[in-house]
Design a protein around this motif. Structure first.
Motif, mmCIF file in Angstrom:
data_model
loop_
_atom_site.group_PDB
_atom_site.id
_atom_site.type_symbol
_atom_site.label_atom_id
_atom_site.label_comp_id
_atom_site.label_asym_id
_atom_site.label_seq_id
_atom_site.Cartn_x
_atom_site.Cartn_y
_atom_site.Cartn_z
ATOM 1 N N ALA A 150 0.772 -1.204 -0.030
ATOM 2 C CA ALA A 150 -0.053 0.025 -0.205
ATOM 3 C C ALA A 150 0.896 1.345 -0.126
ATOM 4 O O ALA A 150 0.676 2.168 -0.801
ATOM 5 C CB ALA A 150 -0.862 -0.027 1.149
ATOM 6 N N VAL A 151 2.063 1.076 0.645
ATOM 7 C CA VAL A 151 2.755 2.418 0.987
ATOM 8 C C VAL A 151 3.533 2.611 -0.377
ATOM 9 O O VAL A 151 3.594 3.668 -0.967
ATOM 10 C CB VAL A 151 3.682 2.261 2.170
ATOM 11 N N VAL A 152 4.177 1.435 -0.777
ATOM 12 C CA VAL A 152 4.912 1.931 -2.165
ATOM 13 C C VAL A 152 4.018 2.240 -3.403
ATOM 14 O O VAL A 152 4.320 3.107 -4.066
ATOM 15 C CB VAL A 152 5.429 0.510 -2.632
ATOM 16 N N ALA A 153 2.789 1.677 -3.315
ATOM 17 C CA ALA A 153 1.981 2.014 -4.628
ATOM 18 C C ALA A 153 1.566 3.303 -4.451
ATOM 19 O O ALA A 153 1.336 4.206 -5.399
ATOM 20 C CB ALA A 153 0.740 1.170 -4.561
ATOM 21 N N ALA A 154 1.300 3.969 -3.129
ATOM 22 C CA ALA A 154 0.732 5.346 -3.080
ATOM 23 C C ALA A 154 1.894 6.367 -3.177
ATOM 24 O O ALA A 154 1.759 7.340 -3.741
ATOM 25 C CB ALA A 154 0.155 5.508 -1.391
ATOM 26 N N LEU A 155 3.127 5.986 -2.691
ATOM 27 C CA LEU A 155 4.402 6.884 -2.945
ATOM 28 C C LEU A 155 4.488 6.842 -4.576
ATOM 29 O O LEU A 155 4.997 8.074 -5.040
ATOM 30 C CB LEU A 155 5.361 6.502 -2.373
ATOM 31 N N GLU A 156 4.625 5.651 -5.258
ATOM 32 C CA GLU A 156 4.841 5.792 -6.560
ATOM 33 C C GLU A 156 3.908 6.591 -7.396
ATOM 34 O O GLU A 156 4.247 7.189 -8.515
ATOM 35 C CB GLU A 156 4.911 4.237 -7.361
ATOM 36 N N ALA A 157 2.732 6.409 -6.895
ATOM 37 C CA ALA A 157 1.616 7.128 -7.675
ATOM 38 C C ALA A 157 1.906 8.905 -7.538
ATOM 39 O O ALA A 157 1.130 9.516 -8.480
ATOM 40 C CB ALA A 157 0.139 6.904 -7.218
ATOM 41 N N ARG A 158 2.175 9.079 -6.511
ATOM 42 C CA ARG A 158 2.352 10.642 -6.156
ATOM 43 C C ARG A 158 3.577 11.393 -6.289
ATOM 44 O O ARG A 158 3.666 12.527 -6.158
ATOM 45 C CB ARG A 158 1.650 10.766 -4.588
ATOM 46 N N TRP A 159 4.876 10.444 -6.173
ATOM 47 C CA TRP A 159 6.031 11.038 -6.254
ATOM 48 C C TRP A 159 6.828 10.975 -7.537
ATOM 49 O O TRP A 159 7.921 11.839 -7.622
ATOM 50 C CB TRP A 159 7.011 10.382 -5.124
ATOM 51 N N THR A 160 6.433 10.236 -8.408
ATOM 52 C CA THR A 160 7.440 9.763 -9.401
ATOM 53 C C THR A 160 7.613 11.039 -10.640
ATOM 54 O O THR A 160 8.580 10.792 -11.352
ATOM 55 C CB THR A 160 7.082 8.421 -10.185
ATOM 56 N N THR A 161 6.843 12.041 -10.463
ATOM 57 C CA THR A 161 7.353 13.107 -11.362
ATOM 58 C C THR A 161 8.331 13.647 -10.637
ATOM 59 O O THR A 161 9.071 14.593 -11.474
ATOM 60 C CB THR A 161 6.225 14.014 -11.463
ATOM 61 N N THR A 162 8.530 13.408 -9.376
ATOM 62 C CA THR A 162 9.813 14.149 -8.828
ATOM 63 C C THR A 162 10.895 13.353 -9.065
ATOM 64 O O THR A 162 11.938 14.018 -9.290
ATOM 65 C CB THR A 162 9.440 14.546 -7.329
ATOM 66 N N GLY A 163 11.033 12.182 -8.648
ATOM 67 C CA GLY A 163 12.194 11.134 -8.344
ATOM 68 C C GLY A 163 11.819 9.954 -8.039
ATOM 69 O O GLY A 163 10.736 9.720 -8.075
ATOM 70 N N PRO A 164 12.918 9.020 -7.976
ATOM 71 C CA PRO A 164 12.421 7.678 -7.708
ATOM 72 C C PRO A 164 11.994 7.393 -6.418
ATOM 73 O O PRO A 164 12.332 8.134 -5.568
ATOM 74 C CB PRO A 164 13.927 6.907 -8.223
ATOM 75 N N VAL A 165 11.195 6.270 -6.466
ATOM 76 C CA VAL A 165 10.856 6.074 -5.061
ATOM 77 C C VAL A 165 11.252 4.608 -4.703
ATOM 78 O O VAL A 165 11.265 3.460 -5.515
ATOM 79 C CB VAL A 165 8.919 5.684 -5.086
ATOM 80 N N VAL A 166 11.730 4.278 -3.647
ATOM 81 C CA VAL A 166 12.236 2.957 -3.179
ATOM 82 C C VAL A 166 11.656 2.621 -1.736
ATOM 83 O O VAL A 166 11.953 3.404 -0.593
ATOM 84 C CB VAL A 166 14.145 3.001 -2.855
ATOM 85 N N GLY A 167 10.719 1.659 -1.762
ATOM 86 C CA GLY A 167 10.229 1.279 -0.436
ATOM 87 C C GLY A 167 11.399 0.561 0.510
ATOM 88 O O GLY A 167 12.253 -0.149 -0.015
ATOM 89 N N ALA A 168 11.450 0.492 1.945
ATOM 90 C CA ALA A 168 12.472 -0.284 2.592
ATOM 91 C C ALA A 168 11.604 -0.264 3.929
ATOM 92 O O ALA A 168 10.875 0.183 4.537
ATOM 93 C CB ALA A 168 13.616 0.611 2.803
ATOM 94 N N HIS A 169 12.129 -1.447 4.712
ATOM 95 C CA HIS A 169 11.431 -1.942 6.011
ATOM 96 C C HIS A 169 12.896 -2.410 6.790
ATOM 97 O O HIS A 169 13.153 -3.693 6.743
ATOM 98 C CB HIS A 169 10.415 -2.767 5.668
ATOM 99 N N PRO A 170 13.353 -1.872 7.739
ATOM 100 C CA PRO A 170 14.287 -2.193 8.599
ATOM 101 C C PRO A 170 13.435 -3.135 9.816
ATOM 102 O O PRO A 170 12.626 -2.393 10.148
ATOM 103 C CB PRO A 170 14.929 -0.882 9.312
ATOM 104 N N ILE A 171 13.885 -4.164 9.886
ATOM 105 C CA ILE A 171 13.179 -4.964 10.867
ATOM 106 C C ILE A 171 13.790 -4.787 12.287
ATOM 107 O O ILE A 171 14.767 -5.728 12.479
ATOM 108 C CB ILE A 171 13.133 -6.508 10.326
ATOM 109 N N ALA A 172 13.600 -3.975 12.932
ATOM 110 C CA ALA A 172 14.300 -3.606 14.249
ATOM 111 C C ALA A 172 13.205 -2.880 15.003
ATOM 112 O O ALA A 172 12.478 -1.926 14.223
ATOM 113 C CB ALA A 172 15.572 -2.940 14.182
ATOM 114 N N GLY A 173 13.640 -2.543 16.093
ATOM 115 C CA GLY A 173 12.470 -1.876 17.273
ATOM 116 C C GLY A 173 12.045 -2.575 18.357
ATOM 117 O O GLY A 173 12.405 -3.536 18.799
ATOM 118 N N SER A 174 11.208 -1.846 18.772
ATOM 119 C CA SER A 174 10.564 -2.397 20.114
ATOM 120 C C SER A 174 9.199 -1.924 20.431
ATOM 121 O O SER A 174 8.923 -0.837 19.419
ATOM 122 C CB SER A 174 11.518 -1.878 21.490
ATOM 123 N N GLU A 175 8.512 -1.580 21.477
ATOM 124 C CA GLU A 175 7.324 -1.067 21.733
ATOM 125 C C GLU A 175 7.450 0.291 21.926
ATOM 126 O O GLU A 175 6.586 1.011 21.982
ATOM 127 C CB GLU A 175 6.471 -1.745 22.838
#
Lengths: 203, 203
Positions: A16-41
Protein backbone atom coordinates in the motif's frame (compact mmCIF):
# COMPACT_ATOMS: atom_id res chain seq x y z
CA UNK A 1 13.35 18.65 -2.65
CA UNK A 2 14.98 18.81 -6.08
CA UNK A 3 14.12 16.91 -9.25
CA UNK A 4 15.61 13.43 -8.85
CA UNK A 5 15.28 13.36 -5.04
CA UNK A 6 14.85 9.78 -3.90
CA UNK A 7 11.83 9.13 -1.67
CA UNK A 8 12.12 6.17 0.65
CA UNK A 9 10.35 5.05 3.81
CA UNK A 10 10.68 2.60 6.68
CA UNK A 11 7.08 1.45 7.10
CA UNK A 12 6.10 -2.05 8.22
CA UNK A 13 3.72 -2.48 5.27
CA UNK A 14 4.96 -2.16 1.71
CA UNK A 15 2.32 -2.86 -0.97
CA UNK A 16 0.00 0.00 0.00
CA UNK A 17 2.77 2.45 0.92
CA UNK A 18 4.93 1.87 -2.16
CA UNK A 19 1.92 2.05 -4.50
CA UNK A 20 0.79 5.33 -2.93
CA UNK A 21 4.29 6.84 -3.08
CA UNK A 22 4.86 5.72 -6.67
CA UNK A 23 1.53 7.21 -7.71
CA UNK A 24 2.31 10.61 -6.19
CA UNK A 25 6.08 11.11 -6.26
CA UNK A 26 7.50 9.76 -9.50
CA UNK A 27 7.23 13.06 -11.37
CA UNK A 28 9.80 14.31 -8.82
CA UNK A 29 12.18 11.37 -8.48
CA UNK A 30 12.53 7.66 -7.78
CA UNK A 31 10.67 5.84 -5.00
CA UNK A 32 12.27 3.00 -3.03
CA UNK A 33 10.37 1.15 -0.31
CA UNK A 34 12.33 -0.16 2.67
CA UNK A 35 11.60 -1.78 6.01
CA UNK A 36 14.26 -2.26 8.66
CA UNK A 37 13.18 -5.14 10.92
CA UNK A 38 14.24 -3.67 14.23
CA UNK A 39 12.63 -1.79 17.04
CA UNK A 40 10.68 -2.23 20.20
CA UNK A 41 7.35 -1.16 21.66
CA UNK A 42 9.01 2.21 22.45
CA UNK A 43 8.71 5.16 20.09
CA UNK A 44 9.97 8.72 19.71
CA UNK A 45 13.39 10.30 19.68
CA UNK A 46 14.02 9.42 23.33
CA UNK A 47 13.90 5.72 22.41
CA UNK A 48 16.72 6.14 19.85
CA UNK A 49 19.67 3.75 20.00
CA UNK A 50 22.83 3.99 17.91
CA UNK A 51 22.98 0.24 17.43
CA UNK A 52 19.29 -0.30 16.65
CA UNK A 53 19.89 -1.58 13.10
CA UNK A 54 23.22 -3.35 13.60
CA UNK A 55 22.99 -6.98 12.55
CA UNK A 56 19.27 -6.63 11.76
CA UNK A 57 17.65 -7.23 8.41
CA UNK A 58 16.45 -4.40 6.23
CA UNK A 59 14.09 -5.38 3.43
CA UNK A 60 14.22 -3.19 0.32
CA UNK A 61 11.19 -3.66 -1.92
CA UNK A 62 11.75 -2.50 -5.51
CA UNK A 63 8.98 -2.79 -8.10
CA UNK A 64 9.40 -3.44 -11.85
CA UNK A 65 9.57 0.33 -12.43
CA UNK A 66 12.10 1.10 -9.69
CA UNK A 67 15.25 3.07 -10.54
CA UNK A 68 18.07 0.57 -9.87
CA UNK A 69 20.58 3.26 -8.95
CA UNK A 70 18.16 4.64 -6.35
CA UNK A 71 17.59 1.13 -4.97
CA UNK A 72 21.37 0.72 -4.63
CA UNK A 73 21.69 4.05 -2.76
CA UNK A 74 18.94 3.16 -0.30
CA UNK A 75 20.50 -0.28 0.25
CA UNK A 76 23.82 1.47 0.92
CA UNK A 77 22.15 3.76 3.48
CA UNK A 78 20.87 0.78 5.47
CA UNK A 79 24.09 -1.18 5.13
CA UNK A 80 25.82 1.92 6.47
CA UNK A 81 24.04 1.64 9.82
CA UNK A 82 24.91 -2.04 10.06
CA UNK A 83 21.79 -3.66 8.59
CA UNK A 84 21.86 -6.74 6.40
CA UNK A 85 19.97 -5.65 3.27
CA UNK A 86 17.77 -7.97 1.23
CA UNK A 87 15.42 -7.38 -1.69
CA UNK A 88 11.95 -8.80 -2.16
CA UNK A 89 8.71 -7.64 -3.76
CA UNK A 90 6.32 -5.53 -1.64
CA UNK A 91 3.77 -8.36 -1.81
CA UNK A 92 6.16 -11.03 -0.52
CA UNK A 93 7.31 -8.65 2.22
CA UNK A 94 3.72 -8.09 3.36
CA UNK A 95 2.86 -11.80 3.38
CA UNK A 96 5.94 -12.61 5.48
CA UNK A 97 5.53 -9.71 7.91
CA UNK A 98 1.85 -10.56 8.39
CA UNK A 99 3.06 -13.88 9.90
CA UNK A 100 6.08 -12.86 11.95
CA UNK A 101 5.04 -9.38 13.09
CA UNK A 102 1.45 -8.36 12.45
CA UNK A 103 -0.15 -11.63 13.64
CA UNK A 104 1.82 -11.61 16.93
CA UNK A 105 0.46 -8.10 17.57
CA UNK A 106 -3.13 -9.26 16.97
CA UNK A 107 -2.51 -12.20 19.30
CA UNK A 108 -1.04 -9.95 22.00
CA UNK A 109 -4.05 -7.61 21.75
CA UNK A 110 -6.44 -10.57 22.05
CA UNK A 111 -4.56 -11.99 25.03
CA UNK A 112 -4.48 -8.69 26.91
CA UNK A 113 -8.13 -8.09 25.95
CA UNK A 114 -9.18 -11.52 27.24
CA UNK A 115 -7.30 -11.34 30.54
CA UNK A 116 -7.20 -7.56 30.96
CA UNK A 117 -9.65 -6.47 33.62
CA UNK A 118 -10.81 -9.93 34.61
CA UNK A 119 -11.55 -10.40 38.30
CA UNK A 120 -11.81 -13.91 39.77
CA UNK A 121 -13.04 -14.32 43.35
CA UNK A 122 -12.33 -10.64 44.02
CA UNK A 123 -8.78 -10.85 42.66
CA UNK A 124 -7.44 -9.05 39.59
CA UNK A 125 -6.03 -11.88 37.46
CA UNK A 126 -3.34 -9.63 36.00
CA UNK A 127 -1.82 -9.24 39.48
CA UNK A 128 -0.78 -12.89 39.24
CA UNK A 129 0.84 -12.72 35.83
CA UNK A 130 4.51 -13.64 35.64
CA UNK A 131 7.25 -13.09 33.11
CA UNK A 132 5.55 -15.39 30.58
CA UNK A 133 2.48 -13.19 30.25
CA UNK A 134 4.66 -10.10 30.35
CA UNK A 135 6.82 -11.21 27.42
CA UNK A 136 3.95 -12.66 25.42
CA UNK A 137 2.08 -9.36 25.54
CA UNK A 138 4.93 -6.83 25.48
CA UNK A 139 4.15 -5.72 21.92
CA UNK A 140 0.58 -4.82 22.91
CA UNK A 141 2.17 -1.68 24.40
CA UNK A 142 3.14 -0.45 20.90
CA UNK A 143 1.80 2.89 19.60
CA UNK A 144 -1.91 2.50 18.83
CA UNK A 145 -2.35 4.62 15.66
CA UNK A 146 0.72 2.99 14.08
CA UNK A 147 -0.63 -0.50 14.62
CA UNK A 148 -4.20 0.37 13.67
CA UNK A 149 -2.78 1.57 10.34
CA UNK A 150 -0.38 -1.34 9.82
CA UNK A 151 -3.14 -3.91 10.37
CA UNK A 152 -5.60 -2.14 8.09
CA UNK A 153 -3.02 -1.48 5.38
CA UNK A 154 -2.13 -5.19 5.29
CA UNK A 155 -5.56 -6.59 6.06
CA UNK A 156 -5.69 -9.47 3.55
CA UNK A 157 -2.40 -11.14 4.58
CA UNK A 158 -3.17 -10.43 8.26
CA UNK A 159 -6.56 -12.15 7.98
CA UNK A 160 -4.92 -15.10 6.21
CA UNK A 161 -2.37 -15.37 9.03
CA UNK A 162 -5.17 -15.17 11.60
CA UNK A 163 -6.97 -18.03 9.84
CA UNK A 164 -3.75 -20.09 10.02
CA UNK A 165 -3.48 -19.36 13.74
CA UNK A 166 -7.06 -20.50 14.27
CA UNK A 167 -6.24 -23.86 12.67
CA UNK A 168 -3.54 -24.34 15.30
CA UNK A 169 -5.81 -23.20 18.14
CA UNK A 170 -8.52 -25.58 16.91
CA UNK A 171 -6.05 -28.47 16.95
CA UNK A 172 -4.85 -27.62 20.48
CA UNK A 173 -8.46 -27.28 21.65
CA UNK A 174 -9.31 -30.65 20.10
CA UNK A 175 -6.37 -32.34 21.86
CA UNK A 176 -7.29 -30.73 25.20
CA UNK A 177 -10.94 -31.74 24.87
CA UNK A 178 -9.90 -35.30 24.05
CA UNK A 179 -7.33 -35.42 26.86
CA UNK A 180 -4.89 -36.61 24.19
CA UNK A 181 -1.54 -36.51 26.05
CA UNK A 182 0.50 -38.01 23.20
CA UNK A 183 -1.02 -35.70 20.59
CA UNK A 184 -0.54 -32.65 22.81
CA UNK A 185 3.06 -33.62 23.49
CA UNK A 186 3.70 -33.95 19.74
CA UNK A 187 2.23 -30.52 18.94
CA UNK A 188 3.92 -28.62 21.75
CA UNK A 189 7.13 -30.57 21.18
CA UNK A 190 7.25 -29.39 17.56
CA UNK A 191 6.60 -25.82 18.70
CA UNK A 192 9.34 -26.10 21.32
CA UNK A 193 11.83 -27.42 18.72
CA UNK A 194 11.06 -24.60 16.27
CA UNK A 195 11.23 -21.99 19.02
CA UNK A 196 14.54 -23.31 20.38
CA UNK A 197 16.13 -23.28 16.92
CA UNK A 198 15.01 -19.67 16.70
CA UNK A 199 17.15 -18.86 19.75
CA UNK A 200 16.77 -17.10 23.06
CA UNK A 201 17.37 -13.72 21.52
CA UNK A 202 18.78 -11.88 24.47
CA UNK A 203 19.95 -8.66 22.93
CA UNK B 1 9.80 -39.36 56.36
CA UNK B 2 8.44 -39.40 59.90
CA UNK B 3 4.84 -39.24 61.10
CA UNK B 4 3.77 -35.58 60.84
CA UNK B 5 6.11 -34.76 57.95
CA UNK B 6 4.59 -31.93 55.91
CA UNK B 7 4.25 -32.62 52.18
CA UNK B 8 4.21 -29.57 49.96
CA UNK B 9 4.79 -28.93 46.26
CA UNK B 10 5.44 -26.11 43.81
CA UNK B 11 3.31 -27.20 40.85
CA UNK B 12 1.55 -24.78 38.48
CA UNK B 13 -1.78 -26.57 38.91
CA UNK B 14 -3.34 -27.03 42.32
CA UNK B 15 -6.78 -28.69 42.29
CA UNK B 16 -5.61 -32.00 40.83
CA UNK B 17 -2.27 -32.06 42.64
CA UNK B 18 -3.59 -31.12 46.09
CA UNK B 19 -6.47 -33.61 45.82
CA UNK B 20 -4.09 -36.40 44.82
CA UNK B 21 -1.64 -35.58 47.61
CA UNK B 22 -4.38 -35.28 50.25
CA UNK B 23 -5.80 -38.64 49.17
CA UNK B 24 -2.46 -40.42 49.48
CA UNK B 25 -0.40 -38.65 52.16
CA UNK B 26 -2.63 -37.62 55.05
CA UNK B 27 -2.08 -40.81 57.00
CA UNK B 28 1.55 -39.62 57.26
CA UNK B 29 1.21 -35.87 57.82
CA UNK B 30 -0.30 -32.63 56.57
CA UNK B 31 -0.41 -31.60 52.90
CA UNK B 32 0.03 -27.96 51.83
CA UNK B 33 -0.17 -26.94 48.16
CA UNK B 34 1.99 -24.02 47.01
CA UNK B 35 2.89 -22.33 43.74
CA UNK B 36 5.66 -19.76 43.49
CA UNK B 37 4.94 -17.59 40.43
CA UNK B 38 8.48 -17.27 39.16
CA UNK B 39 10.67 -18.96 36.61
CA UNK B 40 11.55 -18.95 32.97
CA UNK B 41 11.53 -21.32 30.02
CA UNK B 42 14.80 -22.75 31.42
CA UNK B 43 14.81 -25.83 33.67
CA UNK B 44 17.20 -27.95 35.68
CA UNK B 45 19.76 -27.21 38.39
CA UNK B 46 21.96 -25.24 35.99
CA UNK B 47 19.16 -22.66 35.59
CA UNK B 48 19.06 -21.99 39.37
CA UNK B 49 19.22 -18.40 40.60
CA UNK B 50 19.49 -17.28 44.20
CA UNK B 51 17.08 -14.43 43.67
CA UNK B 52 14.47 -16.34 41.65
CA UNK B 53 11.69 -15.90 44.22
CA UNK B 54 12.60 -12.49 45.59
CA UNK B 55 9.69 -10.06 45.25
CA UNK B 56 7.58 -12.70 43.43
CA UNK B 57 4.25 -14.02 44.60
CA UNK B 58 3.86 -17.45 46.08
CA UNK B 59 0.31 -18.78 46.28
CA UNK B 60 -0.40 -21.19 49.11
CA UNK B 61 -3.62 -23.17 48.60
CA UNK B 62 -5.05 -24.65 51.80
CA UNK B 63 -8.25 -26.68 51.75
CA UNK B 64 -10.90 -26.92 54.51
CA UNK B 65 -9.03 -29.88 56.00
CA UNK B 66 -5.56 -28.29 55.93
CA UNK B 67 -3.48 -28.19 59.12
CA UNK B 68 -3.11 -24.46 59.84
CA UNK B 69 0.25 -24.87 61.57
CA UNK B 70 1.60 -26.65 58.48
CA UNK B 71 0.20 -23.92 56.21
CA UNK B 72 2.01 -21.33 58.34
CA UNK B 73 5.30 -23.24 58.10
CA UNK B 74 5.10 -23.53 54.32
CA UNK B 75 4.23 -19.82 54.06
CA UNK B 76 7.28 -19.08 56.22
CA UNK B 77 9.49 -21.16 53.91
CA UNK B 78 8.49 -19.09 50.88
CA UNK B 79 8.66 -15.78 52.73
CA UNK B 80 12.18 -16.84 53.74
CA UNK B 81 13.37 -16.82 50.11
CA UNK B 82 11.81 -13.42 49.55
CA UNK B 83 8.42 -14.33 48.11
CA UNK B 84 5.22 -12.46 48.91
CA UNK B 85 2.88 -15.19 50.17
CA UNK B 86 -0.87 -15.20 49.57
CA UNK B 87 -3.57 -17.77 50.25
CA UNK B 88 -6.38 -18.80 47.93
CA UNK B 89 -8.31 -22.00 47.23
CA UNK B 90 -6.85 -24.47 44.74
CA UNK B 91 -9.83 -23.81 42.42
CA UNK B 92 -9.37 -20.02 42.38
CA UNK B 93 -5.64 -20.49 41.81
CA UNK B 94 -6.29 -22.74 38.80
CA UNK B 95 -8.84 -20.35 37.25
CA UNK B 96 -6.43 -17.40 37.58
CA UNK B 97 -3.35 -19.27 36.35
CA UNK B 98 -5.30 -20.61 33.37
CA UNK B 99 -5.65 -16.97 32.23
CA UNK B 100 -2.26 -15.48 33.03
CA UNK B 101 0.00 -18.47 32.43
CA UNK B 102 -1.57 -21.52 30.79
CA UNK B 103 -3.43 -19.60 28.06
CA UNK B 104 -0.31 -17.64 27.03
CA UNK B 105 1.49 -20.96 26.58
CA UNK B 106 -1.30 -22.31 24.36
CA UNK B 107 -1.17 -19.07 22.35
CA UNK B 108 2.61 -19.28 21.99
CA UNK B 109 2.36 -22.89 20.78
CA UNK B 110 -0.29 -21.91 18.24
CA UNK B 111 1.74 -18.96 17.00
CA UNK B 112 4.92 -20.98 16.57
CA UNK B 113 2.88 -23.79 15.00
CA UNK B 114 1.25 -21.43 12.52
CA UNK B 115 4.43 -19.63 11.46
CA UNK B 116 6.94 -22.38 12.21
CA UNK B 117 8.13 -23.96 8.99
CA UNK B 118 6.22 -21.68 6.62
CA UNK B 119 8.02 -20.79 3.40
CA UNK B 120 6.82 -17.85 1.29
CA UNK B 121 8.35 -17.32 -2.16
CA UNK B 122 11.26 -19.58 -1.22
CA UNK B 123 11.96 -17.72 2.02
CA UNK B 124 11.62 -19.14 5.54
CA UNK B 125 9.26 -16.69 7.24
CA UNK B 126 10.90 -17.24 10.62
CA UNK B 127 14.15 -15.77 9.27
CA UNK B 128 12.37 -12.40 9.18
CA UNK B 129 11.02 -12.48 12.71
CA UNK B 130 12.12 -9.68 15.03
CA UNK B 131 12.10 -9.19 18.76
CA UNK B 132 8.28 -9.03 18.84
CA UNK B 133 7.87 -12.60 17.61
CA UNK B 134 10.77 -13.70 19.78
CA UNK B 135 9.23 -12.34 23.00
CA UNK B 136 5.70 -13.40 22.14
CA UNK B 137 6.79 -17.02 21.68
CA UNK B 138 9.59 -17.35 24.26
CA UNK B 139 7.51 -19.55 26.55
CA UNK B 140 6.97 -22.06 23.73
CA UNK B 141 10.53 -23.19 24.53
CA UNK B 142 9.41 -24.47 27.97
CA UNK B 143 9.84 -28.17 28.87
CA UNK B 144 7.33 -30.22 26.88
CA UNK B 145 6.26 -32.93 29.36
CA UNK B 146 5.76 -30.31 32.10
CA UNK B 147 3.43 -28.24 29.92
CA UNK B 148 1.60 -31.23 28.48
CA UNK B 149 0.79 -32.20 32.08
CA UNK B 150 -0.10 -28.67 33.27
CA UNK B 151 -2.54 -28.15 30.41
CA UNK B 152 -4.20 -31.54 30.86
CA UNK B 153 -4.36 -31.24 34.66
CA UNK B 154 -6.14 -27.89 34.34
CA UNK B 155 -8.09 -28.60 31.18
CA UNK B 156 -11.48 -27.09 32.12
CA UNK B 157 -10.20 -23.61 33.11
CA UNK B 158 -7.73 -23.65 30.17
CA UNK B 159 -10.54 -24.37 27.72
CA UNK B 160 -12.63 -21.59 29.28
CA UNK B 161 -9.70 -19.19 28.89
CA UNK B 162 -9.24 -20.30 25.28
CA UNK B 163 -12.91 -19.59 24.61
CA UNK B 164 -12.45 -16.08 26.06
CA UNK B 165 -9.44 -15.53 23.79
CA UNK B 166 -11.50 -16.59 20.77
CA UNK B 167 -14.10 -13.93 21.59
CA UNK B 168 -11.34 -11.31 21.38
CA UNK B 169 -9.90 -12.79 18.17
CA UNK B 170 -13.39 -12.84 16.64
CA UNK B 171 -13.85 -9.17 17.48
CA UNK B 172 -10.46 -8.21 16.00
CA UNK B 173 -11.23 -10.27 12.88
CA UNK B 174 -14.61 -8.56 12.53
CA UNK B 175 -13.04 -5.09 12.80
CA UNK B 176 -10.35 -6.00 10.25
CA UNK B 177 -12.90 -7.43 7.82
CA UNK B 178 -15.01 -4.27 8.16
CA UNK B 179 -11.98 -1.97 7.84
CA UNK B 180 -13.26 -0.33 11.03
CA UNK B 181 -10.38 2.01 11.96
CA UNK B 182 -12.14 3.62 14.93
CA UNK B 183 -13.25 0.27 16.35
CA UNK B 184 -9.79 -1.22 15.89
CA UNK B 185 -8.17 1.78 17.53
CA UNK B 186 -10.52 1.43 20.52
CA UNK B 187 -9.76 -2.27 21.01
CA UNK B 188 -6.00 -2.04 20.62
CA UNK B 189 -5.97 1.18 22.62
CA UNK B 190 -7.61 -0.59 25.56
CA UNK B 191 -5.09 -3.44 25.26
CA UNK B 192 -2.23 -0.94 25.14
CA UNK B 193 -3.48 0.84 28.27
CA UNK B 194 -3.84 -2.41 30.23
CA UNK B 195 -0.44 -3.61 29.07
CA UNK B 196 1.28 -0.34 29.94
CA UNK B 197 -0.21 -0.34 33.43
CA UNK B 198 1.21 -3.84 33.79
CA UNK B 199 4.72 -2.44 33.26
CA UNK B 200 7.74 -3.15 31.12
CA UNK B 201 8.98 -5.82 33.48
CA UNK B 202 12.66 -5.72 32.73
CA UNK B 203 14.10 -7.96 35.43
Amino acid sequence: VRPGTILTDAASVKVAVVAALEARWTTTGPVVGAHPIAGSEASGAEAARGDLFRGRRCIVTPTPTSDRAAVARVAELWAGVGASVEEMTPAVHDEILARVSHLPHVVAYALVGAVGDMVIDGRRTLDYAGTGFRDTTRIAASPVPVWRDILLANVTPVRAALAELRVELDELERLLAAGDAAGLEAVIGRARDVRRRFGTGES
